[in-house]
Design a protein around this motif. Structure first.
Motif, mmCIF file in Angstrom:
data_model
loop_
_atom_site.group_PDB
_atom_site.id
_atom_site.type_symbol
_atom_site.label_atom_id
_atom_site.label_comp_id
_atom_site.label_asym_id
_atom_site.label_seq_id
_atom_site.Cartn_x
_atom_site.Cartn_y
_atom_site.Cartn_z
ATOM 1 N N GLY A 167 0.822 -1.202 0.000
ATOM 2 C CA GLY A 167 0.000 0.000 0.000
ATOM 3 C C GLY A 167 0.855 1.250 0.000
ATOM 4 O O GLY A 167 0.553 2.231 -0.692
ATOM 5 N N ALA A 168 1.961 1.209 0.786
ATOM 6 C CA ALA A 168 2.849 2.364 0.873
ATOM 7 C C ALA A 168 3.453 2.691 -0.487
ATOM 8 O O ALA A 168 3.487 3.849 -0.900
ATOM 9 C CB ALA A 168 3.945 2.092 1.900
ATOM 10 N N LEU A 169 3.910 1.662 -1.202
ATOM 11 C CA LEU A 169 4.555 1.912 -2.498
ATOM 12 C C LEU A 169 3.553 2.366 -3.554
ATOM 13 O O LEU A 169 3.904 3.130 -4.450
ATOM 14 C CB LEU A 169 5.294 0.652 -2.972
ATOM 15 N N SER A 184 4.089 6.047 -5.520
ATOM 16 C CA SER A 184 4.264 6.293 -6.954
ATOM 17 C C SER A 184 3.582 7.599 -7.366
ATOM 18 O O SER A 184 3.940 8.187 -8.385
ATOM 19 C CB SER A 184 3.693 5.123 -7.762
ATOM 20 N N ASP A 185 2.583 8.046 -6.568
ATOM 21 C CA ASP A 185 1.931 9.324 -6.872
ATOM 22 C C ASP A 185 2.541 10.486 -6.101
ATOM 23 O O ASP A 185 2.675 11.581 -6.628
ATOM 24 C CB ASP A 185 0.435 9.243 -6.531
ATOM 25 N N PHE A 186 2.881 10.272 -4.832
ATOM 26 C CA PHE A 186 3.238 11.387 -3.956
ATOM 27 C C PHE A 186 4.695 11.388 -3.507
ATOM 28 O O PHE A 186 5.086 12.228 -2.715
ATOM 29 C CB PHE A 186 2.341 11.386 -2.711
ATOM 30 N N ALA A 242 4.081 7.172 3.941
ATOM 31 C CA ALA A 242 3.315 7.297 5.183
ATOM 32 C C ALA A 242 1.820 7.339 4.899
ATOM 33 O O ALA A 242 1.021 6.825 5.678
ATOM 34 C CB ALA A 242 3.747 8.547 5.940
ATOM 35 N N MET A 243 1.430 7.929 3.761
ATOM 36 C CA MET A 243 -0.004 8.062 3.455
ATOM 37 C C MET A 243 -0.657 6.723 3.167
ATOM 38 O O MET A 243 -1.795 6.477 3.572
ATOM 39 C CB MET A 243 -0.189 8.977 2.235
ATOM 40 N N ASP A 288 -3.290 1.376 3.927
ATOM 41 C CA ASP A 288 -4.345 1.241 2.920
ATOM 42 C C ASP A 288 -4.901 -0.174 2.827
ATOM 43 O O ASP A 288 -6.101 -0.388 2.813
ATOM 44 C CB ASP A 288 -3.813 1.654 1.545
ATOM 45 N N LEU A 289 -4.004 -1.159 2.750
ATOM 46 C CA LEU A 289 -4.459 -2.533 2.498
ATOM 47 C C LEU A 289 -4.694 -3.312 3.784
ATOM 48 O O LEU A 289 -5.439 -4.285 3.790
ATOM 49 C CB LEU A 289 -3.431 -3.271 1.633
#
Lengths: 146, 116
Positions: free
Chosen positions: B73-75, B79-81, B87-88, B92-93
């Protein structure tokens, strides 16, 4: 052979046999958990016609729910004592540690009892998971370019 | 066939854990933490993704997949930020599993008393 020598022999062999038995039980129970996981993924993806990765999320939530419920009923502790790593290493162990520590500190109240102790054991998993994921993520991002 | 691979892989992970537990002084807490770190480290070269492709559910059930989901989820967000995305997207997963465990634990501790 006198009795002392015999006792020595027993001591030498006894723990080894128990280790082999423990390892075998952990292998079989862990493997069955893997089969259940794959079966649930297949079942959910066919039932709700969703992708495998979404079905995997449903599967993990199902296993977490079952582990929490059985821990609350009281017999999951005996299963863990029997299968040890066979149930601790799968996600069921994570859920079991949370519910069992929640139940244990229930009498100390909802805030300082349940709320602050739920992550007593599972917290280290999340903590070191995040630290390692951050470290390895940074390595991949900065050195290998994502 | 995927069921056989699931059985063998999940069983093998648990077997390694049990061998470590029996032969060293490490507690189950040490072992689960260690396996999470191993799971996320296997994602550096996308090894765990390939394992999941072949093994399916057997690779998603052990706690190693928790570490893999964290870094995955981190990677994705990274790829966007960029570095802040790590950290964002960290939870996520894994959020469904953790949230489910917290909510179920809350309601179950309301209604059930410990046996002893």
């Amino acid at each position: 052979m006198n009795s002392e020598k015999y006792q020595e022999l027993i001591d030498k062999h006894k723990p080894k046999e128990r280790r082999a038995k423990n390892a075998l039980i952990a292998f079989i129970v862990g493997g069955i958990m893997g089969i259940i996981g794959q079966f649930l993924i297949d079942a959910y993806s066919n039932l709700f016609s969703i992708s495998n990765s979404d079905a995997a999320v449903f599967m993990i939530m199902t296993l977490v729910f079952i582990a929490c419920l059985f821990t609350a009923f009281g017999f999951f502790d005996n299963w863990v004592a029997f299968a040890k790593c066979g149930l601790i290493i799968p996600i069921t162990g994570f859920a079991h540690s949370m519910t069992s520590s929640g139940m244990e500190y229930r009498k100390e109240g909802p805030i300082y009892g349940v709320g602050s102790n739920v992550f007593k054991l599972a917290g280290s998993v999340i903590f070191y998971g995040v630290v390692s994921a951050w470290t390895f993520g940074m390595i991949r991002l900065l050195i290998m370019g994502g | 066939m995927i069921y056989l691979y699931s059985f063998l892989f999940a069983g093998f992970i648990c077997l390694i854990g049990q061998v470590i537990l029996d032969n060293t002084k490490l507690s189950p807490g040490h072992i689960t933490s260690l396996f999470v770190v191993i799971g996320s480290s296997l994602d550096i070269f996308n090894i765990y993704d390939k394992i999941i492709l072949y093994v399916g559910g057997g690779a998603l059930v052990p706690i190693t997949s928790f570490g893999h989901s964290l870094i995955h989820g981190a990677l994705d967000k990274a790829s966007d930020f960029g570095p802040i995305g790590i950290a964002m997207g960290m939870f996520d997963l894994t959020a469904p599993g953790i949230s489910a465990a917290i909510v179920f634990t809350f309601f179950l501790t309301l209604f059930f008393k410990p046996k002893d």
